[in-house]
Design an enzyme around this catalytic site. Structure first.
Site, PDB file in Angstrom:
ATOM      1  N   GLY A  99       0.790  -1.240   0.000  1.00  0.00           N
ATOM      2  CA  GLY A  99       0.000   0.000   0.000  1.00  0.00           C
ATOM      3  C   GLY A  99       0.817   1.282   0.000  1.00  0.00           C
TER       4      GLY A  99
ATOM      5  N   GLY B  49       3.253   1.575  -2.301  1.00  0.00           N
ATOM      6  CA  GLY B  49       3.833   1.586  -3.642  1.00  0.00           C
ATOM      7  C   GLY B  49       3.075   2.478  -4.625  1.00  0.00           C
ATOM      8  N   PHE B  50       3.517   2.431  -5.874  1.00  0.00           N
ATOM      9  CA  PHE B  50       2.953   3.285  -6.927  1.00  0.00           C
ATOM     10  C   PHE B  50       1.438   3.062  -7.076  1.00  0.00           C
ATOM     11  CE2 PHE B  50       2.325   3.004 -11.765  1.00  0.00           C
ATOM     12  CZ  PHE B  50       1.797   4.275 -11.858  1.00  0.00           C
TER      13      PHE B  50
ATOM     14  N   ALA C 266       1.498  -6.168  -3.069  1.00  0.00           N
ATOM     15  CA  ALA C 266       2.932  -6.304  -2.776  1.00  0.00           C
ATOM     16  C   ALA C 266       3.530  -7.338  -3.719  1.00  0.00           C
ATOM     17  CB  ALA C 266       3.123  -6.755  -1.329  1.00  0.00           C
TER      18      ALA C 266
ATOM     19  N   TYR D 211       8.886 -13.200 -14.326  1.00  0.00           N
ATOM     20  CA  TYR D 211       7.852 -12.352 -13.720  1.00  0.00           C
ATOM     21  C   TYR D 211       6.454 -12.827 -14.111  1.00  0.00           C
ATOM     22  CZ  TYR D 211       4.870  -8.291 -12.953  1.00  0.00           C
ATOM     23  OH  TYR D 211       3.844  -7.472 -12.571  1.00  0.00           O
TER      24      TYR D 211
ATOM     25  N   ASN E 143      -0.662  -1.726 -19.135  1.00  0.00           N
ATOM     26  CA  ASN E 143       0.490  -0.889 -18.750  1.00  0.00           C
ATOM     27  C   ASN E 143       0.008   0.298 -17.923  1.00  0.00           C
ATOM     28  OD1 ASN E 143       1.031  -2.470 -21.186  1.00  0.00           O
ATOM     29  ND2 ASN E 143       3.032  -1.515 -21.123  1.00  0.00           N
TER      30      ASN E 143
END
Ligand code: UD1
Length: 348
Positions: free
Chosen positions: A9, A11-12, A76, A179, A208
């Site tokens: 929470g 992050g971006f 996360a 990933y 994106n």
């Protein structure tokens, strides 16, 4: 009142989900490691938000964090494209083991609703059709073609050049990178958890994502941040291939709104359902470079013809399911969004 735990929470994307949830009157808790790799200085969370500074794999901390929680938005993760195979264990640990540990803690705590941040990367090359509009499988792009500047994928059987089409959620998955494999593994772990516990998961496959607070250009950054950072240095955006690669750029606040719509959808449901989350507008990489250059008054993009072997050529989703089933659609248009990104602060 719903009590929501948002992992990642700080992050971006996570920080915008926090803001949107607070605006909806939701009681928010954040679980985040505040890793020094991501945050140069500890971010300020909005007032009233409880921060638990821990890893999702830390069962004790997550168990405490889940006390009284109705639902989890799980953001996360270690993101971006790996820069080589060296990072593979880190991706597997953060994204796969971390998610498994979170799901175990949710099962123990009896928390039954999950909104999972997944990605379009699970589809690999996406969907292609031939001249007649029939679905065809694309062959991996050959070195000879790429070197000759022939970037469009070819039909795996006939060798004919294919056209891209919109990918729906029922398209076969084909993760091509470590990933991508970890994102698909998160979905599959969540599916197993839902089956065993009767829980419900909305797996949001983001296109994106861009917007203010994006990480600046690092080897892991997306192309919009890389172009924006180049322009900030007074340099031209360097466009790979011929610039005709298609993507769908979706604003971070639209993605945050999709999280809340999905959260509501998980109420009184069971099982897992994936939803593509895109703006609905197909752009080329050259379009984005031009829009950012124009909005910042910087130099015109340079089309380099360079290519990265692991890149997919086109990937564009249909977000129709999110529209009809979640009642969500993107609101921020590309022109407005890119104009904002041209001068917005990025994360160092
Ligand atoms: C991106 C994300 C991926 C996410 C997916 C969702 C990153 C690094 N990757 O993949 O995690 O799940 O969207 O669809 O965020 N390019 C240039 N110049 C550059 C860098 C890139 O022209 O300097 C081109 C690339 O060749 C590629 C396109 O831009 O064709 C997009 O690249 P990028 O943003 O790295 O990743 P995606 O493949 O879209």
């Amino acid at each position: 009142m719903t009590r929501l735990l948002i992992t990642g929470g700080a992050g971006f994307i996570g920080s915008r989900v926090v803001a949107a949830a607070l605006a909806d009157g939701i009681d928010v808790r954040v679980l985040d490691t505040i890793s020094p790799h991501v945050h140069r200085e500890p971010p300020a969370l909005p007032e009233g938000v409880v921060l638990i500074r821990a890893d999702v794999a830390d069962s004790d901390a997550v168990g405490d964090a889940l006390d009284g929680v109705d639902a989890v938005c799980h953001l996360a993760a270690k993101v971006g494209m790996e820069t080589g195979f060296d990072d593979a264990p880190d991706y597997a640990r953060d994204n796969v083991v971390g998610t498994a540990a979170l799901l175990r803690a949710m099962a123990t705590a009896g928390t039954s609703r999950l909104v999972l941040s997944s990605s379009m990367v699970v589809y690999g090359e996406g969907r292609y059709v031939d001249e007649a509009g029939r679905d065809r499988a694309p062959a991996p792009r050959g070195e000879d073609d790429l070197r000759a500047g022939m970037f469009e994928p070819r039909d795996i059987q006939t060798g004919g050049v294919l056209r891209p089409a919109l990918v729906g959620e029922d398209a076969p998955v084909d993760p091509r990178s470590v990933y991508a494999i970890t994102k698909l593994a998160q979905e599959q772990l969540a599916a197993a958890w839902a089956r065993e516990t009767g829980g419900c998961v909305a797996a949001l496959r983001y296109h994106n994502v861009y917007g203010p607070g994006m990480p600046r250009d690092t080897p892991y950054a997306g192309v919009a941040a890389i172009f924006r950072s180049a322009l900030e240095r007074g340099e031209a955006p360097r466009v790979f291939e011929d610039g005709g690669q298609r993507r769908d750029f979706v604003h971070v606040d639209d993605v945050a709104a999709a999280n809340l719509a999905a959260l509501e959808w998980t109420d009184r449901r069971r099982g897992i359902r994936p939803f593509n989350v895109g703006s609905g507008t197909v752009s080329t990489v050259l379009d984005i470079a031009r829009a950012l250059a124009a909005a910042s008054g910087g130099p015109d993009p340079v089309v380099t013809g360079r290519y990265r072997a692991a890149d997919v050529r086109h990937i564009t989703a249909s977000s129709a399911r999110a529209r009809t089933e979640l009642g969500w659609s993107a609101r921020i248009g590309l022109e407005d969004g890119m104009r904002e990104l041209a001068t917005a602060p990025l994360r160092r």
